[in-house]
Write an enzyme that holds these catalytic residues in place. Structure first.
Site, PDB file in Angstrom:
ATOM      1  N   ASP A   1     -28.478  -3.532 -28.669  1.00  0.00           N
ATOM      2  CA  ASP A   1     -28.077  -4.781 -29.154  1.00  0.00           C
ATOM      3  C   ASP A   1     -28.234  -4.692 -30.460  1.00  0.00           C
ATOM      4  O   ASP A   1     -27.764  -5.551 -31.222  1.00  0.00           O
ATOM      5  CB  ASP A   1     -27.724  -6.114 -28.497  1.00  0.00           C
ATOM      6  CG  ASP A   1     -26.911  -6.009 -27.193  1.00  0.00           C
ATOM      7  OD1 ASP A   1     -27.187  -5.444 -26.603  1.00  0.00           O
ATOM      8  OD2 ASP A   1     -25.419  -7.170 -27.349  1.00  0.00           O
TER       9      ASP A   1
HETATM   10  O1  MRU Z   1     -23.879  -9.261 -23.048  1.00  0.00           O
HETATM   11  P1  MRU Z   1     -23.607  -7.926 -23.192  1.00  0.00           P
HETATM   12  O2  MRU Z   1     -22.106  -7.567 -22.055  1.00  0.00           O
HETATM   13  O3  MRU Z   1     -22.638  -8.207 -24.189  1.00  0.00           O
HETATM   14  O4  MRU Z   1     -24.269  -6.819 -23.299  1.00  0.00           O
HETATM   15  C1  MRU Z   1     -23.968  -5.559 -23.855  1.00  0.00           C
HETATM   16  C2  MRU Z   1     -25.158  -4.581 -24.193  1.00  0.00           C
HETATM   17  O5  MRU Z   1     -26.035  -5.063 -23.665  1.00  0.00           O
HETATM   18  C3  MRU Z   1     -23.854  -3.613 -24.540  1.00  0.00           C
HETATM   19  O6  MRU Z   1     -25.424  -1.945 -24.180  1.00  0.00           O
HETATM   20  C4  MRU Z   1     -24.535  -3.078 -26.209  1.00  0.00           C
HETATM   21  O7  MRU Z   1     -23.986  -4.724 -26.854  1.00  0.00           O
HETATM   22  C5  MRU Z   1     -23.726  -1.699 -26.682  1.00  0.00           C
HETATM   23  S1  MRU Z   1     -21.916  -1.701 -26.661  1.00  0.00           S
HETATM   24  C6  MRU Z   1     -21.406  -0.783 -27.518  1.00  0.00           C
END
Ligand code: MRU
Length: 360
Positions: free
Chosen positions: A246
């Protein structure tokens, strides 16, 4: 054809409602910025790149249906809209970077002689639309570079076995995926022996979404609970762990779905390489270390309830951080569309690559 998280044509945006997967495939319309922020906050759409794309396109559809007449009104509307969208989920940096980029692009355009609100609106819409295509291109590059690197550095003539966490596939991006893109590329080269995907509590992105994508793409895959990661690494010959991000900061510290940190520690103990796969849009070189990343905390019912039914003892306290930060010492490599970097090489390598890309 791979799954589509977003359906867009000029003036119309729909998102695949990921709260209903894997049982129901339903696309929900998003008519503007407020609805865009709401589908992001409620996680109908999630994943760092998809958040930025849906947010920016929600602005594009609102600008198409409600054009503004004054340049100054347009600039204010874009700034306030982007602020609202950035606040919907703060940890993933992609939306913030999109916001900064669009605001400074429009400010530059607004300085040009003869500029009109109509022309500037068209530029903003085209800018948002370009994110879709760029994200798929970046992901394919990440997939190819990551697969090539893993194959070159791993002794696994029968193919490699990968463990992954959360969902980083077509559903989390404009298409192809990041960590799941690397897995997809290994599969298309005929070099993927197996994937272990974690359930990813509390929100179950692994069992609901990644498992769905793996079955859809007919990849050899097994679902495990998060608590089975250590025993799986020891007994199932996992060659590498590949996860998404993220936010990757300048020293390589990486915020990703909660549970990533413990996977990295476990991989280190077993001598298994641990990779983060992320586009440059998820890298935030303005922060020196992961200590200052804001970690979103989600409502307690995501942990205590499953499908609306309470499973936890009433009265218990709950802490629900959506992400954790993996220190760079635990990361073998960061796979970007520009190259695969050791954490200590990320800042220089990425800056060099991005500079070259802007010149070309
Ligand atoms: O809470 P989320 O489902 O949005 O978390 C997603 C993640 O942690 C992913 O690993 C990250 O956003 C990368 S998506 C290509």
């Amino acid at each position: 054809m791979s799954l589509e998280s977003v359906r867009y044509s000029r003036g119309s945006l729909q998102v695949l409602n990921q709260l209903l997967l894997p049982h129901t495939s339903q696309y929900d319309p998003v008519s503007g910025v407020r609805e865009g922020a709401e589908v992001i906050r409620t996680m109908k759409v999630r994943g760092a790149p998809a958040i930025a794309i849906v947010g920016s396109l929600s602005l594009a559809v609102e600008l198409s249906s409600h054009p503004l007449k004054q340049v100054s009104d347009l600039l204010t509307f874009v700034r306030e809209s982007m602020e609202l969208l950035v606040g919907a989920r703060p940890t993933a940096v992609n939306m913030k970077k999109a916001s900064d980029e669009l605001n400074s692009f429009l400010a530059g355009e607004a300085e040009k002689p003869g500029v009109t609100a109509q022309g500037l609106t068209e530029s903003a819409i085209q800018w948002a639309e370009s994110l879709l295509e760029q994200d798929v291109k970046d992901n394919q590059m990440i997939g190819d570079l990551g697969a090539q690197h893993i194959l070159e550095t791993t002794q696994a003539p029968g193919g490699v076995c990968i463990m992954t966490h959360c969902n980083t596939g077509s559903l989390a991006t404009a298409g192809y995926g990041t960590a799941l893109g690397v897995i997809r590329s290994l599969h298309s080269l005929g070099r993927l022996s197996h994937v272990f995907c974690t359930e990813t509590r509390p929100y179950n992105q692994g069992s609901r979404l990644t498992a769905y994508e793996l079955v859809y793409e007919k990849m050899p895959a097994t679902l495990i609970t998060d608590s089975m990661a250590a025993v799986t690494m020891r007994e199932r010959h996992v060659n590498a762990v590949v996860v998404g991000a993220d936010r990757v900061v300048a020293n390589g510290d990486t915020a990703n779905k909660v549970g990533t940190y413990q996977l990295a520690i476990t991989a280190k103990y077993h001598g298994i390489p641990f990779y983060v796969a992320a586009p440059s849009t998820s890298c935030d070189l303005s922060l020196p270390t992961g200590a200052s990343i804001v970690i979103e905390e989600r409502p307690s019912h995501e942990l205590t309830d499953i499908n609306g039914i309470r499973v936890a003892a009433p009265g218990i306290g709950v802490w629900n951080p959506a992400f954790d930060v993996t220190p760079h010492e635990l990361i073998t490599g960061i796979i970007t569309e520009i190259g695969v970097f050791k954490p200590g090489e990320l800042k220089a390598g990425l800056s060099r690559g991005l500079e070259k890309r802007s010149i070309v």
